[in-house]
Design a protein around this motif. Sequence first.
Motif, PDB file in Angstrom:
ATOM      1  N   ALA A  32      47.091 -10.518  48.518  1.00 57.95           N
ATOM      2  CA  ALA A  32      46.730 -10.750  47.122  1.00 57.95           C
ATOM      3  C   ALA A  32      46.818  -9.442  46.343  1.00 57.95           C
ATOM      4  O   ALA A  32      46.456  -8.372  46.844  1.00 57.95           O
ATOM      5  N   ALA A  33      47.316  -9.523  45.107  1.00 64.04           N
ATOM      6  CA  ALA A  33      47.469  -8.316  44.293  1.00 64.04           C
ATOM      7  C   ALA A  33      47.530  -8.687  42.820  1.00 64.04           C
ATOM      8  O   ALA A  33      48.081  -9.733  42.459  1.00 64.04           O
ATOM      9  N   ASP A  34      46.947  -7.839  41.973  1.00 65.43           N
ATOM     10  CA  ASP A  34      47.101  -8.032  40.532  1.00 65.43           C
ATOM     11  C   ASP A  34      47.945  -6.926  39.906  1.00 65.43           C
ATOM     12  O   ASP A  34      48.334  -7.012  38.746  1.00 65.43           O
ATOM     13  N   GLN A  35      48.234  -5.875  40.685  1.00 62.61           N
ATOM     14  CA  GLN A  35      49.153  -4.826  40.269  1.00 62.61           C
ATOM     15  C   GLN A  35      49.962  -4.394  41.485  1.00 62.61           C
ATOM     16  O   GLN A  35      49.424  -4.291  42.588  1.00 62.61           O
ATOM     17  N   VAL A  36      51.246  -4.140  41.280  1.00 68.21           N
ATOM     18  CA  VAL A  36      52.121  -3.709  42.370  1.00 68.21           C
ATOM     19  C   VAL A  36      52.966  -2.535  41.896  1.00 68.21           C
ATOM     20  O   VAL A  36      53.562  -2.587  40.811  1.00 68.21           O
ATOM     21  N   CYS A  37      53.004  -1.490  42.693  1.00 66.61           N
ATOM     22  CA  CYS A  37      53.875  -0.342  42.431  1.00 66.61           C
ATOM     23  C   CYS A  37      54.938  -0.315  43.526  1.00 66.61           C
ATOM     24  O   CYS A  37      54.614  -0.179  44.708  1.00 66.61           O
ATOM     25  N   VAL A  38      56.195  -0.462  43.138  1.00 70.43           N
ATOM     26  CA  VAL A  38      57.307  -0.430  44.088  1.00 70.43           C
ATOM     27  C   VAL A  38      57.860   0.988  44.112  1.00 70.43           C
ATOM     28  O   VAL A  38      58.445   1.454  43.135  1.00 70.43           O
ATOM     29  N   ALA A  39      57.654   1.686  45.224  1.00 67.77           N
ATOM     30  CA  ALA A  39      58.071   3.089  45.347  1.00 67.77           C
ATOM     31  C   ALA A  39      58.981   3.222  46.558  1.00 67.77           C
ATOM     32  O   ALA A  39      58.603   3.775  47.589  1.00 67.77           O
ATOM     33  N   LEU A  40      60.195   2.712  46.430  1.00 67.57           N
ATOM     34  CA  LEU A  40      61.141   2.684  47.545  1.00 67.57           C
ATOM     35  C   LEU A  40      62.374   3.537  47.282  1.00 67.57           C
ATOM     36  O   LEU A  40      63.387   3.374  47.965  1.00 67.57           O
ATOM     37  N   GLY A  41      62.290   4.437  46.301  1.00 73.32           N
ATOM     38  CA  GLY A  41      63.478   5.217  45.986  1.00 73.32           C
ATOM     39  C   GLY A  41      64.606   4.289  45.569  1.00 73.32           C
ATOM     40  O   GLY A  41      64.385   3.296  44.861  1.00 73.32           O
ATOM     41  N   PRO A  42      65.835   4.538  46.010  1.00 69.69           N
ATOM     42  CA  PRO A  42      66.956   3.681  45.608  1.00 69.69           C
ATOM     43  C   PRO A  42      66.822   2.246  46.099  1.00 69.69           C
ATOM     44  O   PRO A  42      67.391   1.328  45.506  1.00 69.69           O
ATOM     45  N   TRP A  43      66.039   2.032  47.179  1.00 70.45           N
ATOM     46  CA  TRP A  43      65.841   0.675  47.688  1.00 70.45           C
ATOM     47  C   TRP A  43      64.937  -0.156  46.771  1.00 70.45           C
ATOM     48  O   TRP A  43      64.759  -1.348  46.999  1.00 70.45           O
ATOM     49  N   SER A  44      64.401   0.462  45.730  1.00 72.92           N
ATOM     50  CA  SER A  44      63.586  -0.283  44.769  1.00 72.92           C
ATOM     51  C   SER A  44      64.396  -1.346  44.038  1.00 72.92           C
ATOM     52  O   SER A  44      63.825  -2.232  43.392  1.00 72.92           O
ATOM     53  N   CYS A  45      65.720  -1.281  44.142  1.00 73.39           N
ATOM     54  CA  CYS A  45      66.559  -2.301  43.505  1.00 73.39           C
ATOM     55  C   CYS A  45      66.317  -3.682  44.114  1.00 73.39           C
ATOM     56  O   CYS A  45      66.785  -4.692  43.571  1.00 73.39           O
TER      57      CYS A  45
END
Length: 274
Positions: A176-189
């Motif tokens: 469960a989440a109400d905020q998500v930070c995607v920090a995958l470098g180029p894989w963030s695509c």
Amino acid sequence: SPCTLVERSQTVGGASHRAAGFLAGSWGDGQITEGLHRASFAMHMQLANELNVQSFRPIQALRVGMRAHWLQGKADGNETGQHGATAGQMAEVKAAQGPSWLDGDEVASTSLLDSEAAQVDPAELREAMLKSAVAHGTKLVTGEVTGIDTTTYIDDDDNSHRRVSRVRLRDGSLLAADQVCVALGPWSCAVEDWLGVPLPLEGVLSSSAVWRQGEAAGLDPAASLFCEEDTRGCHLEVHPRVNGDLYVCGCGGSRVVSASELRAGDMPAEAACV
């Protein structure tokens, strides 16, 4: 509220794990990203102080040039380059412009790129940040994210919006989440597949090596070197570290990895770690 950190294998296990750890200071001044650039540098310095990161230190950034005419003259067996400079004269030029330990015959000139730069060992910074985060309540979960679920809501003006509700993992777990930070470098695509929004990122496949000899610890003054591209397609970066390691990257051509390759999770065939 507490945070959950999801990592597939290890924290910062991708490109950043093998990065040089070079932090530009004034290098990006005058560009549209200057404010972000400066804030990031200040944040790294603050974290290094608060978390007692031993590898953080100020360092100069130098551009290293090779004078093609001079090198061609040497290749032809001449005592002087085409500009009439003797080996002794070239040594005097290098001594005046760069540190004394930068004394190879291939170096024709050096110039200052950034006098306000710094460096840090990414592995040490990673461990220090993770330890602090866990101490403040962060939960570490080992798993692979495969999607982000959203719910729809209507605002007071009758406009429809989406908000994050949970994160899906490969093993079927739902977080469960109400905020998500995607920090995958180029894989963030991968966000393109997860949320259906465009994120046109590409990667650059390059190479790096670390010499764990201990000899770089005595280099004074410490400086990171950024070399001009040579005839073999190399554009070397050389970074001596506090503990004596010598980090080198740019050892050959760097090819672009497309967003489709990154989203598929495919490792390019020529990529390897020794």
